[in-house]
Design an enzyme around this catalytic site. Structure first.
Site, mmCIF file in Angstrom:
data_model
loop_
_atom_site.group_PDB
_atom_site.id
_atom_site.type_symbol
_atom_site.label_atom_id
_atom_site.label_comp_id
_atom_site.label_asym_id
_atom_site.label_seq_id
_atom_site.Cartn_x
_atom_site.Cartn_y
_atom_site.Cartn_z
ATOM 1 N N CYS A 1 11.405 14.776 -1.424
ATOM 2 C CA CYS A 1 11.978 14.109 -2.605
ATOM 3 C C CYS A 1 12.244 12.340 -2.068
ATOM 4 O O CYS A 1 12.952 12.153 -1.195
ATOM 5 C CB CYS A 1 13.192 14.784 -2.994
ATOM 6 S SG CYS A 1 14.163 13.886 -4.332
ATOM 7 N N ASP B 1 -3.119 13.533 -7.159
ATOM 8 C CA ASP B 1 -4.481 13.118 -7.837
ATOM 9 C C ASP B 1 -5.403 13.855 -8.353
ATOM 10 O O ASP B 1 -6.611 13.542 -8.557
ATOM 11 C CB ASP B 1 -4.945 11.805 -7.212
ATOM 12 C CG ASP B 1 -3.949 10.637 -6.811
ATOM 13 O OD1 ASP B 1 -2.887 10.599 -7.579
ATOM 14 O OD2 ASP B 1 -4.145 9.918 -6.055
#
Length: 635
Positions: A381, A484
């Site tokens: 995170c 991606d």
């Protein structure tokens, strides 16, 4: 429009997807068309001279936008003076408007009336409606002609307060029930891992026993004492938060009998670590190999969204990141992130923390009170709130603490422990390849690597060459690659790197049918009506999960709008000049093949609200919404 299209194709705009010239348009024409053709939830046209207006839009070079947008553009021009073209807003809308769900109901129905007209304990002092006829007169209008909960389960638990109440309410204001359907669901639990009142009270009173955690933490303190006696640095650190100091139970650590054989087969001297170490065969086994993993997405990765992705072929799902301290305090909102639908066959929960004691206790709490297939540690995170206290990406630079957390959680868990990491903290200083061999020794069952650093965020493409290197280092421990993936071609290239599986995050938000595309190795030119059906399914799942009363409807709407802030980036396959669309390419302004396709391409918040109104009725008068991320839309 043709001249504009030619200019756009001749001079490629950096970061924009390549579309067929006949579909390209300008911002003014696009929004003029959307506004003029819009039909409200009931089908009425927003503009009186709609058809004439459309013809004008086709002929004229530009059309004036509504005042609010115009003012916004003027402000942007002033703010962006001197800056390069194409500069995007970044970061979060931290001070975005937030309306509490209670504000949507002016006066609600009293619980005593809902529960078969029992006597209200508050009498005249009660602030809620007791007269059902009066309540119905002031209640917001029903949204539709059928109630999903009543049609699916045979009864609606929200009764008279349901926004579809007329469907299952008799003329004398009694709630109807379909006995046959209700019987089929009797005793069946579709959603598991809810926080019981008893456990919540015990957590708040700090009376929950953490026996196995106490055993492990005792060995840490023993090792700490030994090291301090030798003059070394302290080995363990406990949480400084007094609210998470729990009773470690009165049971002492079991004494080992010298004559009794050791429970663990050892070579050489027996140490404390050997005694408490769990054998791998004692843990539940999960087959992670070659699976499609839906990433644990904060805000958008809620249970209704995960159900949509499961329908399209996601193999593994995971709950949103939960703070371990909030779980230990019994916070209802945090425990809601652990809920699991019956359709989620391989399901895990992700926890975040930075201290061995709280993380170990949290793991034991989850292990004893929930039904999960694995537990994931969030050490990737990037947000400041988590990183600055040593959690998330911060754990990657605190290897001593990281080791203690992994070993402690592994000791108390009966299910596999997985870890999600990034390439590192600094952009040009990768450290994942140093950590992975260590994590293998610590007992991690699976590693997920996001091919970006914390500092990089989403400014550049994920580094799949580095993921390949790390995959070789991780073997035989499975390593999943993340970053991606927006088409089956991206997925095929990712699989060639040798990773054990693929994690999909933003790609699933932009197009949740990506899992079907990957499994069937094709590009799906999905129609706008099919996409609206997906949103309708999400709406139904949301009403089932959050409720069909006004509060539930508006909560479903807010999560749908957050999702639409990503979904609007999708460009239909039939409009692309070059297939597939890349995740770092933003769509230019284009006209879809029909009005709905154009509406779904809008990046204006107001147009997302219009889509929500098609499924959830008109928004309340005091409704406000801004997406979580500044880059996702303009007002």
């Amino acid at each position: 429009m043709e001249e504009t299209a030619e200019k756009k194709t001749d001079v490629a705009v950096k970061g924009e997807a390549a579309l067929k010239p006949q579909f390209l348009t300008t911002k003014e024409k696009f929004h003029g068309f959307i506004d003029s053709e819009w039909r409200g939830p009931k089908g009425e046209k927003a503009s009186e001279n709609g058809s004439e207006k459309v013809e004008e839009i086709k002929e004229e070079a530009s059309v004036k936008e509504p005042d609010t947008k115009k003012l916004k553009l003027e402000l942007d021009e002033k703010n962006e003076a001197g800056k390069s073209d194409g500069k995007r807003l970044r970061g979060q809308n931290k001070s975005r408007p937030h309306t509490k769900p209670t504000a949507y109901d002016e006066k609600r129905l009293c619980l005593s009336v809902i529960q078969n007209n029992r006597e209200c304990p508050f009498g005249d002092k009660c602030h809620f409606h007791h007269d059902v006829a009066e309540y119905f007169a002031t209640k917001p209008a029903d949204i539709g002609e059928s109630c999903y909960l009543y049609d699916t389960f045979g009864k609606c638990s929200y009764g008279l307060s349901c926004r579809f109440a007329k469907v299952h309410t008799t003329p004398d204001f009694k709630t109807m029930e379909n006995a046959e359907l209700a019987k089929a669901y009797e005793g069946r639990t579709t959603v598991r891992n809810s926080l019981s009142k008893d456990l919540q009270n015990r957590l708040r009173k700090r009376s929950v026993s953490f026996k196995k955690s106490a055993e492990y933490l005792k060995t840490l303190s023993n090792n700490k004492d030994k090291e301090q006696g030798n003059g070394d640095a302290p080995a363990a650190e406990v949480s400084a938060d007094p609210s998470v100091e729990y009773h470690a139970s009165t049971e002492a650590e079991p004494q080992t009998d010298p004559d009794k054989p050791s429970p663990v087969k050892t070579v050489g001297p027996l140490t404390d670590v050997d005694v408490i170490k769990l054998r791998p065969c004692e843990k539940k086994l999960v087959d992670f190999q070659d699976k499609l993993y839906l990433a644990p997405l904060t805000t958008c990765g809620n249970l209704p969204f995960r159900r949509v992705c499961k329908r399209f072929g996601a193999d593994i799902t995971c709950g949103e990141m939960a703070m371990c301290t909030n779980l230990l305090q019994g916070q209802q909102s945090e425990w809601a992130l652990l809920k699991r639908h019956e359709s989620e066959d391989i399901f895990g929960v992700q926890v975040e923390g930075c201290f061995p004691d709280t993380m170990t206790r949290c793991a034991e709490l989850i292990n004893n009170n929930t039904d999960v297939d694995f537990v994931d540690i969030n050490s990737g995170c990037p947000i400041d709130l988590v990183y600055k206290k040593g959690g998330g990406c911060g754990l990657m630079t605190r290897t001593r603490k990281f080791e203690q957390i992994i070993k402690g959680m592994n000791y108390v868990l009966d299910v596999p422990l997985t870890v999600k990491i990034r390439t590192g903290v600094q952009e040009k200083s990768n450290i994942a390849h140093k950590l992975i061999p260590e994590m293998k020794k610590w007992g991690v069952s699976m590693i997920t690597l996001h091919g970006r650093s914390r500092e990089q965020r989403y400014t550049k493409l994920a580094d799949w060459d580095y993921i390949t290197t790390c995959s070789n280092l991780a073997s035989p421990v499975p390593l999943f690659g993340n970053g991606d993936i927006l088409s089956y071609e991206d997925a095929m290239k990712a699989r060639e790197t040798g990773v054990s599986g693929i994690m999909v995050a933003r790609g699933a938000l932009i197009k949740p049918w990506i899992f079907t595309e990957i499994k069937e190795s094709r590009h799906w030119d999905i129609s706008s009506s099919e996409r609206l059906d997906i949103l309708r399914d999400f709406t139904n799942y949301g009403l089932e999960h959050w409720g069909s009363d006004t509060r539930g409807v508006e909560k479903t709407r807010s999560f749908m709008l957050e999702w639409l802030s990503f979904m609007c980036r999708y460009i239909p396959v039939g409009l692309l000049e070059r297939v597939p669309q890349k995740i770092n390419e933003r769509p230019p302004y284009y006209m879809g093949r029909n009005y709905l396709e154009s509406l779904m391409a809008s990046q204006n918040v107001g147009d997302w609200v219009r889509i929500s109104e098609m499924l959830l009725g008109p928004v309340p008068k005091n409704f406000k919404f801004l997406p979580k991320h500044k880059a996702n839309a303009y007002k």
